[in-house]
Design a protein around this motif. Structure first.
Motif, PDB file in Angstrom:
ATOM      1  N   GLU A  79       0.719  -1.198  -0.162  1.00  0.00           N
ATOM      2  CA  GLU A  79       0.144  -0.116   0.044  1.00  0.00           C
ATOM      3  C   GLU A  79       0.782   1.267  -0.175  1.00  0.00           C
ATOM      4  N   TYR A  93       1.975   3.379  -3.134  1.00  0.00           N
ATOM      5  CA  TYR A  93       1.435   4.824  -3.326  1.00  0.00           C
ATOM      6  C   TYR A  93       2.782   5.676  -3.620  1.00  0.00           C
ATOM      7  N   ALA A 101      -2.554   1.759  -5.612  1.00  0.00           N
ATOM      8  CA  ALA A 101      -2.258   1.155  -4.443  1.00  0.00           C
ATOM      9  C   ALA A 101      -3.173   0.257  -3.753  1.00  0.00           C
ATOM     10  N   GLY A 102      -4.496   0.806  -3.966  1.00  0.00           N
ATOM     11  CA  GLY A 102      -5.442  -0.270  -3.435  1.00  0.00           C
ATOM     12  C   GLY A 102      -5.854  -1.588  -4.042  1.00  0.00           C
ATOM     13  N   THR A 136      -2.722  -3.803  -3.496  1.00  0.00           N
ATOM     14  CA  THR A 136      -2.787  -4.422  -2.167  1.00  0.00           C
ATOM     15  C   THR A 136      -3.757  -5.516  -1.852  1.00  0.00           C
ATOM     16  N   LEU A 192     -10.717  -1.539  -0.112  1.00  0.00           N
ATOM     17  CA  LEU A 192      -9.527  -1.075   0.023  1.00  0.00           C
ATOM     18  C   LEU A 192      -9.123  -0.023  -0.864  1.00  0.00           C
ATOM     19  N   ASN A 223      -8.329   3.434   0.498  1.00  0.00           N
ATOM     20  CA  ASN A 223      -7.157   4.180   0.138  1.00  0.00           C
ATOM     21  C   ASN A 223      -7.251   5.460  -0.402  1.00  0.00           C
TER      22      ASN A 223
END
Length: 306
Positions: free
Chosen positions: A190, A194, A221-222, A225, A277, A281
């Motif tokens: 994450e 990011y 990133a979400g 992850t 997520l 995020n």
């Protein structure tokens, strides 16, 4: 420029610590029903004796079934523990990330992928050590409708007391090992993703350091992850929610799932996990970036001479 402008003075560790916890709480308030739906889907099929008649199909089907059979407030079961968790958990794993990264790079402005991964693992493990009991209570609350004959716990404090009384203090730390593994993976993926996406967008002048850049970086990133962390997340949820003695260990839980339900069981609840997520995020990182700037701007105005 959308939102607050970057300040000349970089945010302090205290600003990052408080900003991360606050931003995470805001993100939890908005996305909590998706997290509850994810937990219900992950534990479905775990045990015939512990499964209610309600069967869940998909994230929105799960939400609709819960609202119909348990009422809309069921979507926020465990919210108090969830907010307690985020205030202690996100403050450490996100708020201290930059400080730990600088420690590993010995103050250098150029951080390699290794230093970022080490920083993510370190703050993720530290956060679990601080916030594990709140995570156990949150998961128990979100899953408790599956227990027939009444609610498992009557309130957040009752849950802490009941778990400690019936399972001992170690019950509040149940699932620490899979949670450390999960959060090492989640934090690395994450925060590092990011970090890298944002740096790339700024380096090649694809975007400026504003809301669209933060949104794009957080969404990427979400997704990354969720893809990587889902198997560990499912095992963590199953193990923390299980009755005492149901699984010998987190590894036993994973092997039982594989044997009884097949490898796809590790991706149960993937869509709500991604929706959760991804949206979490976006809300968290966008809010976090703005809070840091707002707090530093406020600090500057307080320190400015009259």
């Amino acid at each position: 420029m959308v939102g607050f402008k970057p300040t000349d003075v970089p945010p302090t560790a205290t600003v990052k610590f408080l900003g991360a916890g606050t931003a995470a709480c805001i993100a939890d308030l908005i996305t909590f029903p998706l997290d509850t739906a994810k937990v219900r889907l992950q534990i479905q099929g775990e045990s015939q004796q512990l499964t209610t008649a309600a069967q869940y199909k998909g994230v929105f089907g799960t939400i609709a079934t819960m609202v119909k059979t348990e009422g809309p407030t069921s979507l926020y079961n465990g919210l108090v523990a969830g907010l307690q968790r985020q205030m202690s958990f996100a403050s450490v794993r996100i708020g201290l990330y930059d400080s730990v990264k600088q420690f590993y790079t010995r103050g250098s402005e150029r951080a390699g992928i290794g230093s970022r991964l080490l920083a993510g693992c370190t703050t993720g493990a530290m956060a679990v050590a601080v916030a594990q009991p709140t995570d156990v209570v949150k998961v128990r609350f979100q899953a408790q409708a599956r227990v027939e004959g009444g609610r498992r716990y009557q309130g957040t404090m009752d849950a802490y007391k009941t778990i400690a009384r019936e399972e001992g203090l170690k019950g509040l730390w149940k699932g620490t090992s899979p949670n450390v593994a999960r959060n090492a993976i989640v934090n690395c993926t994450e925060l590092v993703t990011y970090d890298l996406i944002k740096d790339m967008l700024l380096k090649y002048n694809l975007m400026t350091d504003n809301l669209p850049c933060h949104f794009t970086s957080a969404f990427g990133a979400g997704f990354c992850t969720t893809l990587i962390a889902s198997p560990v997340d499912v095992v963590k949820t199953r193990y923390m929610n299980s009755a005492p003695g149901h699984y010998g260990s987190a590894v036993s839980c994973a092997l039982t799932m594989l044997r009884q339900e097949g490898p796809m069981a590790f991706y149960k609840g993937f869509m709500p996990s991604f929706l959760r997520l991804g949206s979490w995020n976006v809300v968290m990182f966008v809010t976090y970036e703005q809070l840091k700037r707002a707090m530093m701007a406020a600090r500057g105005s307080w320190e400015a001479p009259f």
